[in-house]
Scaffold this motif. Structure first.
Motif, PDB file in Angstrom:
ATOM      1  N   SER A  81       0.824  -1.207   0.000  1.00 26.89           N
ATOM      2  CA  SER A  81       0.000   0.000   0.000  1.00 26.89           C
ATOM      3  C   SER A  81       0.860   1.260   0.000  1.00 26.89           C
ATOM      4  O   SER A  81       0.349   2.354  -0.170  1.00 26.89           O
ATOM      5  N   ARG A  82       2.155   1.098   0.181  1.00 24.32           N
ATOM      6  CA  ARG A  82       3.045   2.265   0.126  1.00 24.32           C
ATOM      7  C   ARG A  82       3.838   2.224  -1.158  1.00 24.32           C
ATOM      8  O   ARG A  82       4.193   1.165  -1.639  1.00 24.32           O
ATOM      9  N   THR A  83       4.132   3.389  -1.700  1.00 22.38           N
ATOM     10  CA  THR A  83       5.009   3.428  -2.869  1.00 22.38           C
ATOM     11  C   THR A  83       6.444   3.244  -2.408  1.00 22.38           C
ATOM     12  O   THR A  83       6.751   3.356  -1.220  1.00 22.38           O
ATOM     13  N   PHE A 170      15.723   3.579  -1.928  1.00 20.44           N
ATOM     14  CA  PHE A 170      16.715   4.556  -1.461  1.00 20.44           C
ATOM     15  C   PHE A 170      16.041   5.575  -0.536  1.00 20.44           C
ATOM     16  O   PHE A 170      15.084   6.248  -0.918  1.00 20.44           O
ATOM     17  N   ASN A 171      16.565   5.685   0.664  1.00 18.12           N
ATOM     18  CA  ASN A 171      16.007   6.624   1.647  1.00 18.12           C
ATOM     19  C   ASN A 171      17.053   7.715   1.902  1.00 18.12           C
ATOM     20  O   ASN A 171      18.043   7.500   2.610  1.00 18.12           O
ATOM     21  N   ALA A 172      16.825   8.874   1.298  1.00 17.96           N
ATOM     22  CA  ALA A 172      17.836   9.939   1.311  1.00 17.96           C
ATOM     23  C   ALA A 172      18.242  10.324   2.732  1.00 17.96           C
ATOM     24  O   ALA A 172      19.434  10.489   3.025  1.00 17.96           O
ATOM     25  N   ARG A 228       2.919   8.090   0.360  1.00 21.63           N
ATOM     26  CA  ARG A 228       4.133   8.585  -0.251  1.00 21.63           C
ATOM     27  C   ARG A 228       5.299   8.356   0.694  1.00 21.63           C
ATOM     28  O   ARG A 228       5.318   8.918   1.776  1.00 21.63           O
ATOM     29  N   PRO A 229       6.278   7.571   0.278  1.00 18.95           N
ATOM     30  CA  PRO A 229       7.390   7.307   1.176  1.00 18.95           C
ATOM     31  C   PRO A 229       8.221   8.561   1.430  1.00 18.95           C
ATOM     32  O   PRO A 229       8.959   8.625   2.386  1.00 18.95           O
ATOM     33  N   GLY A 230       8.097   9.543   0.572  1.00 21.94           N
ATOM     34  CA  GLY A 230       8.877  10.758   0.764  1.00 21.94           C
ATOM     35  C   GLY A 230       8.412  11.518   1.988  1.00 21.94           C
ATOM     36  O   GLY A 230       9.116  12.360   2.511  1.00 21.94           O
ATOM     37  N   SER A 232       8.038  12.137   5.567  1.00 20.35           N
ATOM     38  CA  SER A 232       8.767  11.621   6.717  1.00 20.35           C
ATOM     39  C   SER A 232       7.813  11.168   7.795  1.00 20.35           C
ATOM     40  O   SER A 232       6.804  11.803   8.066  1.00 20.35           O
ATOM     41  N   ASN A 233       8.156  10.057   8.435  1.00 18.13           N
ATOM     42  CA  ASN A 233       7.325   9.543   9.517  1.00 18.13           C
ATOM     43  C   ASN A 233       7.446  10.398  10.758  1.00 18.13           C
ATOM     44  O   ASN A 233       6.593  10.341  11.625  1.00 18.13           O
ATOM     45  N   THR A 234       8.531  11.124  10.870  1.00 18.28           N
ATOM     46  CA  THR A 234       8.784  11.848  12.099  1.00 18.28           C
ATOM     47  C   THR A 234       8.219  13.259  12.041  1.00 18.28           C
ATOM     48  O   THR A 234       8.120  13.925  13.043  1.00 18.28           O
TER      49      THR A 234
HETATM   50  C1  LIG Z   1       7.598   4.838   8.035  1.00 21.94           C
HETATM   51  O1  LIG Z   1       6.952   3.909   8.838  1.00 21.94           O
HETATM   52  C2  LIG Z   1       6.670   2.697   8.192  1.00 21.94           C
HETATM   53  C3  LIG Z   1       5.784   1.850   9.083  1.00 21.94           C
HETATM   54  O2  LIG Z   1       6.057   2.082  10.432  1.00 21.94           O
HETATM   55  C4  LIG Z   1       7.997   2.034   7.827  1.00 21.94           C
HETATM   56  O3  LIG Z   1       7.767   0.817   7.164  1.00 21.94           O
HETATM   57  C5  LIG Z   1       8.766   2.954   6.910  1.00 21.94           C
HETATM   58  O4  LIG Z   1      10.047   2.422   6.617  1.00 21.94           O
HETATM   59  C6  LIG Z   1       8.934   4.319   7.537  1.00 21.94           C
HETATM   60  N1  LIG Z   1       9.464   5.246   6.538  1.00 21.94           N
HETATM   61  C7  LIG Z   1      10.443   6.105   6.831  1.00 21.94           C
HETATM   62  C8  LIG Z   1      10.843   7.012   5.733  1.00 21.94           C
HETATM   63  O5  LIG Z   1      10.956   6.158   7.939  1.00 21.94           O
END
Ligand SMILES: *[C@@H]1O[C@H](CO)[C@@H](O)[C@H](O)[C@H]1NC(C)=O
Ligand SMILES: *[C@@H]1O[C@H](CO)[C@@H](O)[C@H](O)[C@H]1NC(C)=O
Ligand SMILES: *[C@@H]1O[C@H](CO)[C@@H](O)[C@H](O)[C@H]1NC(C)=O
Ligand SMILES: *[C@@H]1O[C@H](CO)[C@@H](O)[C@H](O)[C@H]1NC(C)=O
Ligand SMILES: *[C@@H]1O[C@H](CO)[C@@H](O)[C@H](O)[C@H]1NC(C)=O
Length: 263
Positions: A81-83, A170-172, A228-230, A232-234
């Motif tokens: 479900s996430r790109t 890739f996670n910048a 959108r993975p771009g 940020s979760n934080t």
């Molecule tokens: C955001 O959180 C999801 C689920 O907790 C995780 O799979 C993902 O790697 C995280 N993305 C980032 C950019 O930290």
């Protein structure tokens, strides 16, 4: 509930950023990106054909030091479900030209200092042109960040070089943190390239011609992705279930409105 001042700060920061909303590390300084006289800035859509070869990069001010550009597609379709993300380019050894050149930007023809690879430093990841497949999301955001890599220690250099070998996912932010460069981003940008569609459901690479593994052209289950993975979760405004820039902005505005109305 979020503190109103934090929401306001987040909203203002989001409005100024040259990188896509929610993307970290963000930058408020414009990196000028130009493909053969076509400005690819401010989220503007350009064609896949126009962007097949590496662009010229520039900044309004002359920069001192040595820089690296990192270009990432934030909208790779995936089975989940996430790109996913894909590294399109990592090039070190860039320095500002001594003299300004006329470039086409989204605000017209402007003098700017082109970033040159004077030492012919080989790319850590060769440029790959945008090639969004006919799968959702059809429209992909390509973000570029310019990172100051002056006096880079061997360990940091290794961290970048190692990360550049795996383009998919890739996670910048993670990569820059590993290299100790998370606070060295000096400019940013994004543009978009959109597949005319229609998006196919099942069916391998989704009808995109010539997909390679590095294009992220993986087979699919027809999932429509919106996360959108771009983002940020934080990030405060993206915390919780809200993901993506527009819902976050709406939430921020709604929160502000609620505060003003005394709710
Ligand atoms: C955001 O959180 C999801 C689920 O907790 C995780 O799979 C993902 O790697 C995280 N993305 C980032 C950019 O930290
Ligand atoms: C400048 O770039 C814009 C947007 O990419 C494009 O539409 C326009 O034709 C370009 N202008 C020139 C003079 O090439
Ligand atoms: C890409 O640009 C087009 C045209 O400006 C716009 O309609 C679309 O929403 C943009 N897509 C993204 C993901 O920014
Ligand atoms: C597929 O890729 C090859 C090598 O990159 C290229 O020569 C060819 O034109 C491509 N075919 C299509 C249909 O895009
Ligand atoms: C995506 O789903 C398809 C069909 O279910 C499967 O064959 C493929 O291996 C999956 N791809 C990945 C990368 O998980």
């Amino acid at each position: 509930m979020y503190s109103p001042s934090l929401v306001l700060l987040a909203t203002v920061a989001g409005a100024l950023a040259r990188t896509p909303a929610g993307f970290e590390p963000s930058s408020n300084t414009q990196l000028i990106v130009e493909y053969n006289n076509i400005a690819a800035m401010n989220g503007m859509m350009i064609s896949k054909e126009a962007s097949s070869k590496a662009p010229r990069l520039a900044t309004a001010e002359k920069l001192t030091g040595t820089f690296a550009v990192i270009m990432v597609d934030l909208d790779i379709p995936s089975n989940t479900s996430r790109t996913n993300t894909l590294l399109h380019w990592m090039q070190m050894g860039l320095t500002s030209a001594d003299r300004a050149t006329m470039l086409n930007t989204t605000s017209g023809q402007n003098m700017a200092f082109v970033l040159e690879n004077r030492q012919n430093t080989p790319a850590a990841a060769e440029y790959i042109g945008p090639n969004p497949p006919a799968r959702n999301p059809l429209s992909h955001r390509y973000t570029e960040i310019l990172v100051n890599v002056d006096n880079l220690q061997a360990a940091s250099m290794n961290a970048l070089a190692t990360a550049a070998r795996t383009r998919l996912g890739f996670n910048a932010m993670e990569v820059l943190m590993r290299a100790g460069l998370q606070n060295k981003v000096v400019a940013g940008n994004f543009f978009n390239v959109t597949n005319p569609g229609p998006a196919t459901g099942n069916g391998g690479n989704g009808g995109g011609a010539n997909r390679t593994s590095t294009d992220g052209g993986r087979t699919n289950t027809g999932t429509t992705t919106s996360a959108r993975p771009g983002a940020s979760n934080t990030s405060l405004i993206n915390a919780g279930a809200v993901s993506g820039a527009q819902p976050a902005l709406l939430l921020a505005l709604a929160t502000l409105a609620a505060v003003f109305l005394g709710f």
